[in-house]
Design a protein around this motif. Structure first.
Motif, mmCIF file in Angstrom:
data_model
loop_
_atom_site.group_PDB
_atom_site.id
_atom_site.type_symbol
_atom_site.label_atom_id
_atom_site.label_comp_id
_atom_site.label_asym_id
_atom_site.label_seq_id
_atom_site.Cartn_x
_atom_site.Cartn_y
_atom_site.Cartn_z
ATOM 1 N N PRO A 46 13.167 -1.674 -2.728
ATOM 2 C CA PRO A 46 14.049 -1.190 -1.873
ATOM 3 C C PRO A 46 13.731 -1.650 -0.431
ATOM 4 O O PRO A 46 14.866 -1.196 0.326
ATOM 5 C CB PRO A 46 14.042 0.415 -1.845
ATOM 6 C CG PRO A 46 12.465 0.606 -2.146
ATOM 7 C CD PRO A 46 12.074 -0.512 -3.070
ATOM 8 N N TRP A 47 12.719 -2.374 -0.020
ATOM 9 C CA TRP A 47 12.429 -2.604 1.348
ATOM 10 C C TRP A 47 12.815 -4.134 1.678
ATOM 11 O O TRP A 47 12.175 -4.921 0.780
ATOM 12 C CB TRP A 47 11.139 -2.322 1.741
ATOM 13 C CG TRP A 47 10.325 -1.222 1.290
ATOM 14 C CD1 TRP A 47 10.985 0.247 1.595
ATOM 15 C CD2 TRP A 47 9.744 -0.701 0.158
ATOM 16 N NE1 TRP A 47 10.371 1.223 0.961
ATOM 17 C CE2 TRP A 47 9.534 0.602 0.079
ATOM 18 C CE3 TRP A 47 9.085 -1.386 -0.755
ATOM 19 C CZ2 TRP A 47 8.934 1.324 -0.875
ATOM 20 C CZ3 TRP A 47 8.113 -0.867 -1.735
ATOM 21 C CH2 TRP A 47 8.069 0.450 -1.819
ATOM 22 N N GLN A 52 11.136 -0.716 7.268
ATOM 23 C CA GLN A 52 11.611 -0.027 5.970
ATOM 24 C C GLN A 52 10.439 0.527 5.404
ATOM 25 O O GLN A 52 10.517 1.819 4.783
ATOM 26 C CB GLN A 52 12.639 -0.436 5.372
ATOM 27 C CG GLN A 52 14.053 -0.937 6.143
ATOM 28 C CD GLN A 52 14.955 -1.681 5.326
ATOM 29 O OE1 GLN A 52 14.380 -2.601 4.195
ATOM 30 N NE2 GLN A 52 16.221 -1.976 5.572
ATOM 31 N N PHE A 53 9.813 -0.542 4.936
ATOM 32 C CA PHE A 53 8.513 0.131 4.239
ATOM 33 C C PHE A 53 7.716 1.080 4.873
ATOM 34 O O PHE A 53 7.183 2.032 4.155
ATOM 35 C CB PHE A 53 7.608 -1.309 3.764
ATOM 36 C CG PHE A 53 6.222 -1.084 3.178
ATOM 37 C CD1 PHE A 53 6.234 -0.929 1.700
ATOM 38 C CD2 PHE A 53 5.049 -0.870 3.858
ATOM 39 C CE1 PHE A 53 5.202 -0.770 1.141
ATOM 40 C CE2 PHE A 53 4.168 -0.838 3.166
ATOM 41 C CZ PHE A 53 4.089 -0.517 1.846
ATOM 42 N N ALA A 55 8.473 3.413 6.983
ATOM 43 C CA ALA A 55 9.227 4.468 7.167
ATOM 44 C C ALA A 55 9.224 5.246 5.836
ATOM 45 O O ALA A 55 8.883 6.446 5.798
ATOM 46 C CB ALA A 55 10.473 4.284 7.562
ATOM 47 N N ASP A 56 9.200 4.434 4.694
ATOM 48 C CA ASP A 56 9.188 5.238 3.278
ATOM 49 C C ASP A 56 7.825 5.567 3.120
ATOM 50 O O ASP A 56 7.468 6.676 2.540
ATOM 51 C CB ASP A 56 9.681 4.165 2.235
ATOM 52 C CG ASP A 56 11.272 4.536 2.176
ATOM 53 O OD1 ASP A 56 11.713 5.350 2.716
ATOM 54 O OD2 ASP A 56 11.633 3.718 0.981
ATOM 55 N N ALA A 57 6.664 4.902 3.580
ATOM 56 C CA ALA A 57 5.438 4.937 3.475
ATOM 57 C C ALA A 57 4.793 6.320 4.149
ATOM 58 O O ALA A 57 4.130 7.256 3.900
ATOM 59 C CB ALA A 57 4.595 3.954 3.895
ATOM 60 N N ARG A 58 5.614 6.758 5.146
ATOM 61 C CA ARG A 58 5.201 7.804 6.029
ATOM 62 C C ARG A 58 5.713 9.295 5.389
ATOM 63 O O ARG A 58 5.359 10.249 5.948
ATOM 64 C CB ARG A 58 5.551 7.708 7.572
ATOM 65 C CG ARG A 58 4.737 6.676 8.179
ATOM 66 C CD ARG A 58 5.430 6.456 9.482
ATOM 67 N NE ARG A 58 4.593 5.892 10.226
ATOM 68 C CZ ARG A 58 4.852 5.218 11.433
ATOM 69 N NH1 ARG A 58 6.056 5.097 11.875
ATOM 70 N NH2 ARG A 58 3.763 4.281 12.100
ATOM 71 N N LYS A 59 6.600 9.109 4.489
ATOM 72 C CA LYS A 59 7.362 10.290 4.056
ATOM 73 C C LYS A 59 6.213 11.083 3.277
ATOM 74 O O LYS A 59 5.352 10.488 2.381
ATOM 75 C CB LYS A 59 8.446 10.019 3.060
ATOM 76 C CG LYS A 59 9.612 9.231 3.593
ATOM 77 C CD LYS A 59 10.844 8.983 2.884
ATOM 78 C CE LYS A 59 11.682 8.335 3.535
ATOM 79 N NZ LYS A 59 13.033 8.056 2.824
ATOM 80 N N ASP A 61 6.238 12.655 0.490
ATOM 81 C CA ASP A 61 6.369 12.267 -0.867
ATOM 82 C C ASP A 61 6.133 11.045 -1.550
ATOM 83 O O ASP A 61 6.461 10.505 -2.640
ATOM 84 C CB ASP A 61 7.453 13.011 -1.516
ATOM 85 C CG ASP A 61 8.675 12.339 -0.904
ATOM 86 O OD1 ASP A 61 8.783 11.706 -0.174
ATOM 87 O OD2 ASP A 61 9.807 12.532 -1.856
ATOM 88 N N ALA A 62 5.591 10.223 -0.342
ATOM 89 C CA ALA A 62 5.548 8.781 -0.593
ATOM 90 C C ALA A 62 4.321 8.557 -1.932
ATOM 91 O O ALA A 62 3.414 8.992 -1.855
ATOM 92 C CB ALA A 62 5.073 7.913 0.715
ATOM 93 N N ILE A 64 3.000 5.133 -2.814
ATOM 94 C CA ILE A 64 3.066 3.735 -2.708
ATOM 95 C C ILE A 64 1.815 3.024 -3.289
ATOM 96 O O ILE A 64 0.720 3.715 -2.647
ATOM 97 C CB ILE A 64 3.207 3.117 -1.475
ATOM 98 C CG1 ILE A 64 4.769 3.670 -1.003
ATOM 99 C CG2 ILE A 64 3.149 1.931 -1.285
ATOM 100 C CD1 ILE A 64 5.258 3.287 0.281
#
Length: 84
Positions: A46-47, A52-53, A55-59, A61-62, A64
């Motif tokens: 999705p990145w 973007q990567f 930002a998602d990794a910092r969530k 519930d990530a 990765i």
């Protein structure tokens, strides 16, 4: 005298308990190459940007997964720095 041709992993050996010397015990005389790094994802990921990567990794519930050349390698250290 000893001449060594090595990769950047040489600098980590002492910290991993695999050598009795540090990079400070060596004097570089030449650089023969440079190994650029990249962050690559599957084509259907999705990145499309590193922003973007990250930002998602910092969530919270990530989930990765990262692949690299193995513990103590320069690429492991790069992945750890990115994670940090």
């Amino acid at each position: 005298y000893k001449l060594v041709l090595s990769s950047s992993e040489l600098t980590f050996l002492n910290y991993l308990g695999l050598a009795k010397f540090t990079y400070q015990d060596l004097i570089p005389v030449a650089r023969l190459n440079a190994d650029p790094a990249t962050v690559a994802v599957r084509a259907d990921a999705p990145w499309t940007t590193i922003e973007q990567f990250v930002a998602d990794a910092r969530k919270p519930d990530a989930n990765i997964r990262v692949g690299n050349a193995g513990q103590g390698s320069a690429w492991h250290m790069a992945a750890a720095a990115l994670a940090d």
